[in-house]
Design an enzyme around this catalytic site. Structure first.
Site, PDB file in Angstrom:
ATOM      1  N   GLY A   1      11.310   2.587 -22.915  1.00  0.00           N
ATOM      2  CA  GLY A   1      10.944   1.679 -21.832  1.00  0.00           C
ATOM      3  C   GLY A   1      10.012   0.588 -22.303  1.00  0.00           C
ATOM      4  O   GLY A   1       9.827   0.371 -23.499  1.00  0.00           O
TER       5      GLY A   1
ATOM      6  N   GLU B   1       1.779   2.064 -19.077  1.00  0.00           N
ATOM      7  CA  GLU B   1       3.131   2.310 -18.578  1.00  0.00           C
ATOM      8  C   GLU B   1       3.014   3.313 -17.436  1.00  0.00           C
ATOM      9  O   GLU B   1       1.927   3.494 -16.899  1.00  0.00           O
ATOM     10  CB  GLU B   1       4.064   2.742 -19.711  1.00  0.00           C
ATOM     11  CG  GLU B   1       3.573   3.916 -20.555  1.00  0.00           C
ATOM     12  CD  GLU B   1       3.905   5.255 -19.954  1.00  0.00           C
ATOM     13  OE1 GLU B   1       5.087   5.637 -19.931  1.00  0.00           O
ATOM     14  OE2 GLU B   1       2.977   5.956 -19.507  1.00  0.00           O
TER      15      GLU B   1
ATOM     16  N   HIS C   1      19.599  16.816  -8.202  1.00  0.00           N
ATOM     17  CA  HIS C   1      19.716  15.370  -8.389  1.00  0.00           C
ATOM     18  C   HIS C   1      20.656  14.966  -9.521  1.00  0.00           C
ATOM     19  O   HIS C   1      20.805  13.776  -9.797  1.00  0.00           O
ATOM     20  CB  HIS C   1      18.331  14.765  -8.647  1.00  0.00           C
ATOM     21  CG  HIS C   1      17.365  14.994  -7.529  1.00  0.00           C
ATOM     22  ND1 HIS C   1      16.524  16.082  -7.494  1.00  0.00           N
ATOM     23  CD2 HIS C   1      17.132  14.292  -6.386  1.00  0.00           C
ATOM     24  CE1 HIS C   1      15.789  16.036  -6.386  1.00  0.00           C
ATOM     25  NE2 HIS C   1      16.138  14.970  -5.700  1.00  0.00           N
TER      26      HIS C   1
ATOM     27  N   ASP D   1       4.734  -7.522 -22.172  1.00  0.00           N
ATOM     28  CA  ASP D   1       3.734  -8.514 -21.764  1.00  0.00           C
ATOM     29  C   ASP D   1       2.352  -8.037 -22.177  1.00  0.00           C
ATOM     30  O   ASP D   1       2.173  -6.862 -22.524  1.00  0.00           O
ATOM     31  CB  ASP D   1       3.780  -8.738 -20.251  1.00  0.00           C
ATOM     32  CG  ASP D   1       3.451  -7.475 -19.474  1.00  0.00           C
ATOM     33  OD1 ASP D   1       2.340  -7.389 -18.934  1.00  0.00           O
ATOM     34  OD2 ASP D   1       4.304  -6.551 -19.409  1.00  0.00           O
TER      35      ASP D   1
ATOM     36  N   GLU E   1       5.054   6.668 -17.060  1.00  0.00           N
ATOM     37  CA  GLU E   1       5.785   7.934 -17.082  1.00  0.00           C
ATOM     38  C   GLU E   1       5.388   8.943 -18.164  1.00  0.00           C
ATOM     39  O   GLU E   1       5.674  10.140 -18.016  1.00  0.00           O
ATOM     40  CB  GLU E   1       7.298   7.661 -17.241  1.00  0.00           C
ATOM     41  CG  GLU E   1       7.977   7.025 -16.056  1.00  0.00           C
ATOM     42  CD  GLU E   1       7.848   5.519 -16.010  1.00  0.00           C
ATOM     43  OE1 GLU E   1       7.965   4.941 -14.924  1.00  0.00           O
ATOM     44  OE2 GLU E   1       7.610   4.902 -17.085  1.00  0.00           O
TER      45      GLU E   1
ATOM     46  N   GLY F   1      13.915   4.199 -17.590  1.00  0.00           N
ATOM     47  CA  GLY F   1      13.642   4.260 -16.163  1.00  0.00           C
ATOM     48  C   GLY F   1      14.767   3.665 -15.338  1.00  0.00           C
ATOM     49  O   GLY F   1      15.143   4.199 -14.292  1.00  0.00           O
TER      50      GLY F   1
END
Length: 235
Positions: free
Chosen positions: A89, A179, A4, A204, A181, A20
């Site tokens: 992130g 979250e 990848h 948030d 990950e 991400g």
């Protein structure tokens, strides 16, 4: 070259930031790095290498969730010899005293993913951050005058959750935010003997409904990136 990632050997630095969103990877490279080259565009998951304060750093998009980040972390470590991996992130707060725009550094991560139970049947493996990276990031944040929290986060497999009962229970046990990950990153770092950290901004609050504006998110995101980069180049 891996499945990848199309980079050649030597094109990826030993220290890397992992947003991400691939467009955030591009933003980080264009905004914070010098002498930037793009080494990956497979499936649109952009990767870049450049210099920050004279030291080589890479940034690679990972996609969302445990399966996606696991692919990129495995390949970065096994195929390219990456040693220091810092996730950057956003997260949703679940503690009353955690506010939007706060920075959270994940010391560890609980999860509802079955990733580790497939590896450790009958056991709950508790992955943790690298302490040296954590301390450097914490010090960098406090020096900037930011409100930095360190603690446990929930790595969730479900974004649109039907019931919040378990999240409320985890909040009762001191978990700071949600979250998608960190558990995967920390577990793979432990497996391969490398260093990992997650630095997150609170976008948030899950229970109060408070949210940041797009402008606030960008400002806080920039501060978080500087914290992560400062930690990365000291490692």
């Amino acid at each position: 070259m891996s499945v990848h990632i199309e980079a050649k050997q030597g094109e990826i630095a030993e220290s890397i930031l992992l947003p991400g969103d691939p467009l955030r990877a591009k933003y980080i490279a264009e905004t914070f790095l010098e002498d930037v080259t793009c080494y990956n565009n497979v499936r649109g998951m952009l990767g870049f290498t450049g210099t920050y304060k004279g030291k080589r750093v890479s940034v690679q998009g990972t996609g969302m969730g445990v399966p996606s980040i696991s692919i990129y972390v495995n390949e970065l470590i096994q195929s390219y010899g990456v040693k220091n991996l810092i996730r950057v992130g956003t997260c949703g707060a679940i503690q009353k005293d955690v506010k939007v725009r706060d920075v959270i550094i994940a010391m560890t991560a609980c999860t509802d993913s079955n990733m580790n139970r497939l590896t450790f049947p009958g056991f709950d493996f508790a992955p943790a951050a690298n302490f040296d990276l954590l301390k450097k990031a914490y010090d960098a944040g406090t020096e900037k005058g930011l409100h930095v929290r360190v603690g446990n986060v929930l790595t969730a497999d479900v974004f649109y959750r039907e019931s919040m009962d378990m999240v409320k229970k985890l909040a009762d046990y001191g978990v700071l935010a949600v979250e998608m990950e960190t558990t995967a990153l920390y577990t793979l770092a432990a497996k391969y003997g490398v260093n990992a950290l997650s630095v997150l901004t609170v976008s948030d609050h899950i229970f109060t409904g408070e949210e940041t504006t797009s402008e606030e998110r960008q400002t806080t995101f920039n501060e978080m990136i500087e914290i992560a980069l400062d930690a990365a180049i000291q490692q």
